[in-house]
Design an enzyme around this catalytic site. Structure first.
Site, short mmCIF file in Angstrom:
data_model
loop_
_atom_site.label_atom_id
_atom_site.label_comp_id
_atom_site.label_asym_id
_atom_site.label_seq_id
_atom_site.Cartn_x
_atom_site.Cartn_y
_atom_site.Cartn_z
CD GLU A 236 33.90 61.45 5.11
OE1 GLU A 236 33.54 60.73 6.07
OE2 GLU A 236 35.09 61.57 4.77
CG ASP A 261 50.84 62.12 10.51
OD1 ASP A 261 51.28 63.05 11.21
OD2 ASP A 261 49.70 62.13 9.98
#
Length: 318
Positions: A236, A261
């Site tokens: 990240e 989704d």
């Protein structure tokens, strides 16, 4: 045009990063219209480009390095930077990348030739992009462990689910057409985002039992998710610097479920309202997603759009 021995010697010396006097000689020769100087100037430009790539790679490496390592001292970094700059100069002089040749073709007086490779939609960077993707993947493997190591530890891991981008698009595009209707967006844009998230299906998250999570969009399993999940190490960006973290991602029974989704995730999350309003424009949509915090990568939207506008999707999707 043949160069005199003196001029040729000066140009060759300009390839040495540390010889500032010879670089000035190169500037003077270029101003006089010397074609040999133009060639060397193109190589110098290529060297600068390579140097910038090496610097970015070193910066990412330093972010993940052991701060207590004897190789992380300021003295080591100083001499390493000098080495990288000279390496970039030597690579450009040997024609290893080819950027200087393209510059020569475009800048030579009276040439009048613009090579087709220079006006392609991806700026003729396809090969370079593939090398960058491979380098990034190798770096991630070194930092987070290979798939075999993760399997041995009983951890989730990433593994290829498709043999090629062509197979990836052929299998997913029909489902993307249906899912994209719900967001009023181009299905090609949805495929582009999935390609960035999974490396064209070559880096799909698998649970520790080896079952494919079918997660195409990197959606994490937050507190709202009560289904299956896979926990894995990931990179990240924190303040634009890559950082190793562990996160849980949603796991689906199929790629169709993953796309459904994704649509539900975007439509029911208030933070993405602006993105939905701009869904007809892929560039505006992905910029809005990035601004809303969909991904921590500061170049996320740029990467998705480079795939959207690239040759692979252009050839596979009308």
């Amino acid at each position: 045009m043949d160069l005199t021995s003196a001029t040729k010697s000066q140009l060759e010396m300009s390839r040495n990063y540390h010889d500032m006097g010879s670089v000035n000689k190169l500037r003077e020769a270029a101003q006089s219209g010397d074609e040999g100087a133009l060639e060397e100037a193109a190589k110098q430009f290529e060297a600068i480009f390579v140097q910038m790539m090496l610097k970015s790679m070193r910066k990412a490496q330093d972010a993940l390095a052991d701060k207590d390592s004897p190789f992380s001292t300021e003295q080591v970094k100083f001499y390493r930077e000098m080495h990288d700059k000279q390496l970039a100069t030597d690579l450009s002089a040997n024609g290893s990348i080819g950027l200087a040749e393209v510059i020569m073709q475009q800048m030579s007086p009276g040439n009048g030739v613009i090579p087709a490779s220079a006006v392609r939609s991806d700026g003729n960077l396809s090969v370079l992009n593939r090398h960058n993707v491979a380098a990034i993947q190798n770096a991630q493997d070194r930092v987070m462990g290979t798939n075999n190591e993760n399997v041995a530890k009983g951890s989730a891991f990433k593994e290829a689910g498709f043999a090629s981008p062509q197979e990836f698009v052929k299998a997913l595009y029909p489902h993307a057409v249906e899912a994209a209707k719900e967001l009023n967006m181009d299905p090609k844009a949805m495929i582009a985002q999935a390609a960035v998230e999974t490396g064209w299906g070559k880096s799909l998250i698998h649970k520790k039992d080896g079952e494919n999570s079918h997660n195409l969009f990197g959606i994490k399993a937050d507190k709202r998710w009560d289904g299956e999940k896979a926990t894995i190490d990931t990179l990240e960006f924190v303040n634009n610097v890559p950082e190793k973290q562990q996160a849980s991602f949603r796991s689906y029974g199929s790629f169709t479920h993953s796309m459904e989704d994704y649509v539900d995730f975007i439509k029911t999350n208030p933070r993405y309202e602006q993105a939905i309003q701009k869904s007809e424009s892929p560039a505006d949509y992905f910029n809005a997603l990035q601004e809303a915090g969909y991904a921590t990568d500061p170049k996320y939207a740029e990467k998705v759009m480079s795939v959207f506008n690239g040759n692979i999707l252009g050839e596979l999707i009308p």
